[in-house]
Design a protein around this motif. Sequence first.
Motif, PDB file in Angstrom:
ATOM      1  N   PRO A  48      -4.660 -17.845  26.272  1.00  0.00           N
ATOM      2  CA  PRO A  48      -3.270 -17.640  26.146  1.00  0.00           C
ATOM      3  C   PRO A  48      -2.966 -16.174  26.125  1.00  0.00           C
ATOM      4  O   PRO A  48      -4.028 -15.220  25.992  1.00  0.00           O
ATOM      5  CB  PRO A  48      -3.228 -18.344  24.638  1.00  0.00           C
ATOM      6  N   ASP A  84      -1.123 -27.087  17.250  1.00  0.00           N
ATOM      7  CA  ASP A  84      -1.327 -25.674  18.315  1.00  0.00           C
ATOM      8  C   ASP A  84      -2.680 -26.229  18.960  1.00  0.00           C
ATOM      9  O   ASP A  84      -3.395 -26.941  18.660  1.00  0.00           O
ATOM     10  CB  ASP A  84      -1.688 -24.726  17.469  1.00  0.00           C
ATOM     11  N   ARG A 115       5.773 -25.375  22.656  1.00  0.00           N
ATOM     12  CA  ARG A 115       4.436 -24.958  21.997  1.00  0.00           C
ATOM     13  C   ARG A 115       3.535 -26.039  22.119  1.00  0.00           C
ATOM     14  O   ARG A 115       2.299 -25.410  22.082  1.00  0.00           O
ATOM     15  CB  ARG A 115       5.024 -24.621  20.594  1.00  0.00           C
ATOM     16  N   HIS A 151       4.018 -21.455   9.323  1.00  0.00           N
ATOM     17  CA  HIS A 151       3.507 -21.139  10.617  1.00  0.00           C
ATOM     18  C   HIS A 151       4.181 -21.993  11.619  1.00  0.00           C
ATOM     19  O   HIS A 151       4.512 -21.531  12.866  1.00  0.00           O
ATOM     20  CB  HIS A 151       2.174 -21.210  10.545  1.00  0.00           C
ATOM     21  N   VAL A 152       4.209 -23.386  11.304  1.00  0.00           N
ATOM     22  CA  VAL A 152       5.180 -24.199  12.434  1.00  0.00           C
ATOM     23  C   VAL A 152       5.835 -25.234  11.290  1.00  0.00           C
ATOM     24  O   VAL A 152       5.126 -25.526  10.036  1.00  0.00           O
ATOM     25  CB  VAL A 152       4.091 -25.093  13.142  1.00  0.00           C
ATOM     26  N   ASP A 173      -3.648 -22.417   8.984  1.00  0.00           N
ATOM     27  CA  ASP A 173      -2.687 -21.247   9.505  1.00  0.00           C
ATOM     28  C   ASP A 173      -1.470 -21.117   8.632  1.00  0.00           C
ATOM     29  O   ASP A 173      -0.665 -20.249   9.051  1.00  0.00           O
ATOM     30  CB  ASP A 173      -2.228 -21.717  11.070  1.00  0.00           C
ATOM     31  N   TYR A 189       4.291 -13.104  11.748  1.00  0.00           N
ATOM     32  CA  TYR A 189       3.992 -12.977  13.315  1.00  0.00           C
ATOM     33  C   TYR A 189       5.029 -13.624  14.283  1.00  0.00           C
ATOM     34  O   TYR A 189       5.283 -14.627  14.007  1.00  0.00           O
ATOM     35  CB  TYR A 189       2.416 -13.546  13.593  1.00  0.00           C
ATOM     36  N   THR A 191       4.096 -15.930  16.325  1.00  0.00           N
ATOM     37  CA  THR A 191       3.529 -17.262  16.552  1.00  0.00           C
ATOM     38  C   THR A 191       3.840 -18.145  15.290  1.00  0.00           C
ATOM     39  O   THR A 191       3.668 -19.217  15.222  1.00  0.00           O
ATOM     40  CB  THR A 191       2.035 -17.433  16.649  1.00  0.00           C
ATOM     41  N   ASP A 192       4.556 -17.353  14.054  1.00  0.00           N
ATOM     42  CA  ASP A 192       5.276 -18.223  13.042  1.00  0.00           C
ATOM     43  C   ASP A 192       6.408 -18.677  13.329  1.00  0.00           C
ATOM     44  O   ASP A 192       7.484 -17.919  13.675  1.00  0.00           O
ATOM     45  CB  ASP A 192       5.126 -17.218  11.866  1.00  0.00           C
ATOM     46  N   MET A 193       6.903 -19.943  13.329  1.00  0.00           N
ATOM     47  CA  MET A 193       7.835 -20.398  13.901  1.00  0.00           C
ATOM     48  C   MET A 193       9.154 -20.760  12.984  1.00  0.00           C
ATOM     49  O   MET A 193      10.371 -20.556  13.255  1.00  0.00           O
ATOM     50  CB  MET A 193       7.587 -22.163  14.311  1.00  0.00           C
TER      51      MET A 193
END
Length: 237
Positions: A48, A84, A115, A151-152, A173, A189, A191-193
């Motif tokens: 990725p 993920d 995602r 994170h999500v 995470d 970050y 990547t943190d939704m």
Amino acid sequence: MRLYLLHLGTMQPGDVPVPGYLIQTADGTNILVDSGWPLSAVDDPQNPPGLSVEIKPEDTVIARLEEIGLQPSDIRYLVCTHLDDDHSGNHDLFTSAEFVIQRQHYDLAKSGHPRFAANRAAWDNPSLRYRLIDGDVELVPGVELLETSGHVPGHQSILVRLPLTGNVLLAADAVMHSSMADAETRIIYITDMDDEPTIRLSTQKISDVAKREAAVVVYGHDAQQWPTLRHSPRFYE
């Protein structure tokens, strides 16, 4: 009760570990937490943006289970921290298991969010059975699932109560590294939704639970902490 830490590969740069976990209860129930990158990544590495994934044959979830005498059919529950790619790549190998996931997260992934699309054939296999939960739930005595969105949406962490080691909190995470453990100062970050307040609330929850339960926290992708821990086939009990 035993807790095995499964090394399921490394992400570069930074020697970032990809962990999974196996919990064995006193009555012989096997609980797998996450399943790592797909087996195909051994020969066809997943890369990725910004990452290079290194997975040796012995790093696959199947190989890690085999070294402690288990097959996929021995897994009673598979706890999905979230979907993920590095956490859900081999869900379809565990058709005998009951998958346990936060409803909010499952609904988001099933809605077609991009995602979680790459591994959809694995985690959305029609042969898999999902139990959707809402919030904090005791899965079995000594294993508590904690809703830690951030994170999500619908991420979950796991509190394991071990008779000799004491309590261990698998943050996954929700808190990926010890440097992120302070809710006020943790880095957010890309990547943190979730929104920032939700991320900070879940970080604080991990801290509060760890303090209340006198638990050791295992962070989700901590390259400094991971080598200091006991990896399978060794275990904590």
